[in-house]
Structures are given as C-alpha cells and as structure tokens.
Design a protein around this motif. Structure first.
Motif, PDB file in Angstrom:
ATOM      1  N   ASP A   1       4.466   3.816  22.456  1.00 49.80           N
ATOM      2  CA  ASP A   1       4.245   2.394  22.749  1.00 49.80           C
ATOM      3  C   ASP A   1       5.550   1.605  22.730  1.00 49.80           C
ATOM      4  O   ASP A   1       5.712   0.635  23.493  1.00 49.80           O
ATOM      5  N   SER A   2       6.470   2.002  21.852  1.00 47.40           N
ATOM      6  CA  SER A   2       7.711   1.236  21.669  1.00 47.40           C
ATOM      7  C   SER A   2       8.846   1.706  22.571  1.00 47.40           C
ATOM      8  O   SER A   2       9.771   0.937  22.857  1.00 47.40           O
ATOM      9  N   GLY A   3       8.804   2.973  22.981  1.00 49.58           N
ATOM     10  CA  GLY A   3       9.908   3.533  23.739  1.00 49.58           C
ATOM     11  C   GLY A   3      11.114   3.874  22.889  1.00 49.58           C
ATOM     12  O   GLY A   3      12.187   4.209  23.404  1.00 49.58           O
ATOM     13  N   LEU A   4      10.946   3.814  21.567  1.00 53.46           N
ATOM     14  CA  LEU A   4      12.040   4.124  20.642  1.00 53.46           C
ATOM     15  C   LEU A   4      12.149   5.626  20.415  1.00 53.46           C
ATOM     16  O   LEU A   4      11.210   6.385  20.666  1.00 53.46           O
ATOM     17  N   VAL A   5      13.303   6.038  19.923  1.00 53.49           N
ATOM     18  CA  VAL A   5      13.509   7.436  19.543  1.00 53.49           C
ATOM     19  C   VAL A   5      13.008   7.609  18.116  1.00 53.49           C
ATOM     20  O   VAL A   5      13.464   6.917  17.202  1.00 53.49           O
TER      21      VAL A   5
ATOM     22  N   VAL B   1      14.210   5.863  14.685  1.00 58.86           N
ATOM     23  CA  VAL B   1      13.941   6.431  13.363  1.00 58.86           C
ATOM     24  C   VAL B   1      14.220   7.924  13.326  1.00 58.86           C
ATOM     25  O   VAL B   1      13.712   8.695  14.157  1.00 58.86           O
ATOM     26  N   LEU B   2      15.020   8.322  12.358  1.00 64.76           N
ATOM     27  CA  LEU B   2      15.195   9.726  11.991  1.00 64.76           C
ATOM     28  C   LEU B   2      14.699   9.850  10.560  1.00 64.76           C
ATOM     29  O   LEU B   2      15.292   9.287   9.636  1.00 64.76           O
ATOM     30  N   CYS B   3      13.594  10.569  10.368  1.00 57.86           N
ATOM     31  CA  CYS B   3      12.945  10.637   9.055  1.00 57.86           C
ATOM     32  C   CYS B   3      13.008  12.043   8.504  1.00 57.86           C
ATOM     33  O   CYS B   3      12.768  13.021   9.229  1.00 57.86           O
TER      34      CYS B   3
ATOM     35  N   THR C   1      19.380  -5.039  -0.976  1.00 54.80           N
ATOM     36  CA  THR C   1      18.570  -4.697  -2.146  1.00 54.80           C
ATOM     37  C   THR C   1      17.085  -4.736  -1.823  1.00 54.80           C
ATOM     38  O   THR C   1      16.244  -4.552  -2.700  1.00 54.80           O
ATOM     39  N   ASP C   2      16.764  -4.935  -0.561  1.00 53.15           N
ATOM     40  CA  ASP C   2      15.374  -4.978  -0.117  1.00 53.15           C
ATOM     41  C   ASP C   2      15.253  -4.172   1.180  1.00 53.15           C
ATOM     42  O   ASP C   2      16.012  -4.410   2.124  1.00 53.15           O
ATOM     43  N   TYR C   3      14.324  -3.225   1.217  1.00 52.97           N
ATOM     44  CA  TYR C   3      14.160  -2.373   2.400  1.00 52.97           C
ATOM     45  C   TYR C   3      13.832  -3.199   3.641  1.00 52.97           C
ATOM     46  O   TYR C   3      14.395  -2.975   4.723  1.00 52.97           O
ATOM     47  N   ASP C   4      12.893  -4.127   3.518  1.00 53.10           N
ATOM     48  CA  ASP C   4      12.483  -4.927   4.668  1.00 53.10           C
ATOM     49  C   ASP C   4      13.631  -5.770   5.213  1.00 53.10           C
ATOM     50  O   ASP C   4      13.706  -6.013   6.422  1.00 53.10           O
ATOM     51  N   ALA C   5      14.515  -6.202   4.336  1.00 48.36           N
ATOM     52  CA  ALA C   5      15.650  -7.012   4.773  1.00 48.36           C
ATOM     53  C   ALA C   5      16.572  -6.200   5.677  1.00 48.36           C
ATOM     54  O   ALA C   5      17.093  -6.710   6.681  1.00 48.36           O
ATOM     55  N   MET C   6      16.786  -4.946   5.356  1.00 44.38           N
ATOM     56  CA  MET C   6      17.620  -4.114   6.221  1.00 44.38           C
ATOM     57  C   MET C   6      16.950  -3.889   7.575  1.00 44.38           C
ATOM     58  O   MET C   6      17.595  -3.931   8.629  1.00 44.38           O
ATOM     59  N   LEU C   7      15.617  -3.652   7.542  1.00 46.30           N
ATOM     60  CA  LEU C   7      14.899  -3.451   8.793  1.00 46.30           C
ATOM     61  C   LEU C   7      14.938  -4.701   9.669  1.00 46.30           C
ATOM     62  O   LEU C   7      14.852  -4.612  10.896  1.00 46.30           O
ATOM     63  N   ALA C   8      15.061  -5.867   9.051  1.00 43.38           N
ATOM     64  CA  ALA C   8      15.099  -7.130   9.803  1.00 43.38           C
ATOM     65  C   ALA C   8      16.475  -7.438  10.371  1.00 43.38           C
ATOM     66  O   ALA C   8      16.620  -8.359  11.188  1.00 43.38           O
ATOM     67  N   SER C   9      17.478  -6.668   9.964  1.00 43.50           N
ATOM     68  CA  SER C   9      18.842  -6.937  10.399  1.00 43.50           C
ATOM     69  C   SER C   9      19.041  -6.548  11.865  1.00 43.50           C
ATOM     70  O   SER C   9      18.782  -5.407  12.260  1.00 43.50           O
ATOM     71  N   ASP C  10      19.528  -7.475  12.671  1.00 44.64           N
ATOM     72  CA  ASP C  10      19.782  -7.213  14.087  1.00 44.64           C
ATOM     73  C   ASP C  10      20.942  -6.248  14.302  1.00 44.64           C
ATOM     74  O   ASP C  10      21.077  -5.675  15.393  1.00 44.64           O
ATOM     75  N   SER C  11      21.772  -6.058  13.303  1.00 45.51           N
ATOM     76  CA  SER C  11      22.949  -5.200  13.466  1.00 45.51           C
ATOM     77  C   SER C  11      22.613  -3.713  13.351  1.00 45.51           C
ATOM     78  O   SER C  11      23.416  -2.864  13.742  1.00 45.51           O
ATOM     79  N   ILE C  12      21.436  -3.395  12.818  1.00 49.22           N
ATOM     80  CA  ILE C  12      21.050  -2.006  12.620  1.00 49.22           C
ATOM     81  C   ILE C  12      20.220  -1.525  13.812  1.00 49.22           C
ATOM     82  O   ILE C  12      19.205  -2.120  14.150  1.00 49.22           O
ATOM     83  N   VAL C  13      20.652  -0.435  14.406  1.00 51.89           N
ATOM     84  CA  VAL C  13      19.993   0.115  15.585  1.00 51.89           C
ATOM     85  C   VAL C  13      19.097   1.290  15.218  1.00 51.89           C
ATOM     86  O   VAL C  13      17.980   1.419  15.729  1.00 51.89           O
ATOM     87  N   ALA C  14      19.580   2.153  14.333  1.00 48.75           N
ATOM     88  CA  ALA C  14      18.841   3.354  13.946  1.00 48.75           C
ATOM     89  C   ALA C  14      18.736   3.427  12.434  1.00 48.75           C
ATOM     90  O   ALA C  14      19.652   3.001  11.715  1.00 48.75           O
ATOM     91  N   VAL C  15      17.617   3.973  11.967  1.00 53.50           N
ATOM     92  CA  VAL C  15      17.372   4.075  10.525  1.00 53.50           C
ATOM     93  C   VAL C  15      17.108   5.530  10.160  1.00 53.50           C
ATOM     94  O   VAL C  15      16.321   6.221  10.827  1.00 53.50           O
TER      95      VAL C  15
END
Length: 324
Positions: free
Chosen positions: A116-120, A94-96, A57-71
């Motif tokens: 800087d992050s090397g993320l996709v 991130v796919l936006c 129920t909180d966006y930041d909480a999902m982003l803090a979850s270690d189980s989530i790799v891509a958003v």
C-alpha cells in the motif's frame, strides 16, 4: 552516487551497537543519522564511533523526523511487527531484525502495508547478502554435486548463564527456533528453492519457558533434512548439502568473521576437494548497501523478501505444531 540514505536505529540493542549500527556507519550510500533510546547512557557507545548522530529519547519522535529515510529495528522479537507497522505509517523504509514476526500470518499485515505504501520493507536476513551463500546456490544449481538428496545443518551456542537475555525470556519471543532456527531453516529453503513437505520428527526441549534445543527432521519433497539448533550446547555452525555426486559444506555459514572465516568446500565422489574462501567479507555492510540502493532506486533486485521471511516462519510454525 545517488543521494545518501539517512538511517535511524530504533533501540540501543547490543546487536545494533556491535554489528548493525557500525555497518550502517561504514556502508557506502548510507549514513547513520539517528538513534532512538530511552536511555542516554546507552547512546554513549554509539556516539563513540558516530559522534554526530542525533539521539531521540522517544521512538515516535524519531519516526516523526523528516530527516530519517530508513529505519533499522533491533527491538525484542515480540515488538517487531508493531514497530515495523508504525515506521511504515510514518513513511519510513524498514529493515527489521529477524524473526520479523512470531507467526507466519502476522507477516501478512506487513506485506499489505509495504504494498500500500510503496516503501521498502525487509527482514534483516543478512546471510543472503554474503557471497558464500550466493556461490553455494550457484554450485547446487549447476549440478556439480548432482541431484541434492540431503541437508545437514547445525547452529548451536550456550547462553544459559545469561538469564536476562531476551533470547531466554518467553515474554520477549525468545527461544532457539526464533533466534537461530531462522538460519538453518531459511538457508535450506534458499538452496533448495522449495518448501518443506513433511516434518518427520521434532524433538524440542524447554528451559524457563523457551525452546532451548530443537532437533528436527523432515523432507523438502525428495530432499531430506536434519537440522539442530540449541542455546545450551557448545558453539557450532555448519551446513552440508549432500548430492548424488558430491557434498557442499559451508563453515561459518551464519556469523562470518565472528565464528570464523567463511569458507565452502566441494568434495566429489572421486575425492576431489575444492575450497573457496571469503575472507573479510562484511555481510551486514553489504546488507545495508543493498537495502539503501533499493531505497534510492539504484537496484531492483534484493536477496530475500517478506514473502521469503513468511516461508521460513511458516516452517518454524510447522515444527512447533509437530512437536505438540
């Protein structure tokens, strides 16, 4: 197959519910693992086809979850850059949704954060994943229709009755050009492999503070174009690429399987017509599979980039400037 990528969807948008979340759920190498929404009621339709998703129920909480790799981010346009940067900072790929930004120069921060992050980090420009468009590029590049001289494109629909829609609200980044101009403009850039050199005319009409009609002409060097986008006209999608020897036309070029079956036709000066069909191809699913493969390191190429998205947004910026 390599490790499955766990996806989280940031926001319970209708488009996510109807298209992208089911695509993530059904894609090979991907798992629809979580949804962030302030309304548990909005989560119910997602749980109907993916009952095991974790609901935050909180966006930041999902982003803090270690189980989530891509958003995947389907939030209103004006929130894309902010939440994409937050997701990158949280270590997520991130796919936006498009448009990924409201101005071209806003994409620079995303490019820097990606590097800087090397993320996709990608804009969800799904049409480049559809074989209809890949085949169109092959045909033009092969010289079958001769030197390309003109591009004619139309993407229109009518949502004037849906006054609460974010596309009809200026404060959420609404308007025809941000919503569907990205398709006619971006696909023209994709096929020509060039950038616009001149906007010769830009006729925009406004309704409730958003551009609801845009007819734009201009040049990509020696290639002229005429592109029409509107949210106040009958439903229509078509792209034509007119060369010195023939014409390539794409039906259902943007909403394949929704607007109609994806087809392309080639008509030469001699009247020879060839049709190629792409029945049932799921471009959203292909997009998720390609993105997930890139995250896993199973592929190094990907249709489009943040730099490509910046080029399309720069063209939209040119049109707004020309209209003034």
């Amino acid at each position: 197959m390599s490790k499955v990528v766990n996806w989280g969807v940031l926001g319970a948008a209708n488009f996510a519910r109807q298209h992208m979340a089911p695509a993530i759920h059904g894609a090979d190498g991907a798992r629809f693992a979580a949804l962030a929404t302030s309304s548990l009621e909005k989560a119910a339709p997602f749980q109907a086809f993916a009952p095991d998703i974790e609901v935050f129920t909180d966006y930041d909480a999902m982003l803090a979850s270690d189980s989530i790799v891509a958003v995947y981010i389907p939030l209103p346009n004006h929130l894309h850059v902010e939440w994409a940067l937050k997701a990158i900072k949280a270590g997520k790929h991130v796919l936006c949704e498009k448009p990924i930004a409201m101005k071209a120069d806003q994409i620079d921060a995303l490019i820097k954060a990606r590097d800087d992050s090397g993320l996709v980090v990608q804009e969800a420009y799904m049409i480049l994943h559809h074989p209809q468009w890949q085949r169109a590029q092959e045909i033009v590049d092969s010289g079958e229709i001769g030197a390309l001289r003109h591009v004619q494109g139309t993407f229109t629909f009518d949502n004037r009755a849906d006054t609460g829609n974010i596309r009809n609200r200026p404060e959420t980044g609404g308007g025809a050009l941000p919503d569907i101009g990205v398709y006619t403009y971006g696909s023209t850039r994709f096929i020509t492999g060039a950038e616009p050199t001149e906007i010769t005319s830009a006729h925009l009409e406004y309704d409730g503070g958003i551009d609801s009609y845009a007819h734009v002409t201009g040049k990509f060097g020696g290639v002229t174009f005429s592109l029409l986008n509107s949210m106040r006209m009958a439903n229509r999608q078509r792209m034509e690429f007119h060369g010195e020897k023939g014409v390539l036309a794409l039906t259902a070029p943007f909403n394949a399987n929704v607007f109609g079956e994806a087809r392309l036709t080639v008509e030469t000066t001699g009247g020879v017509v060839r049709e190629e069909r792409f029945a049932g191809v799921q471009q959203y699913k292909l997009q998720v599979e390609n993105f997930s493969a890139l995250v896993r390191g199973d592929r190094v190429d990907y249709p489009g980039s943040l730099e490509f998205a910046k080029g399309t947004q720069a063209m939209i910026d040119m049109v707004y400037a020309a209209a003034k």
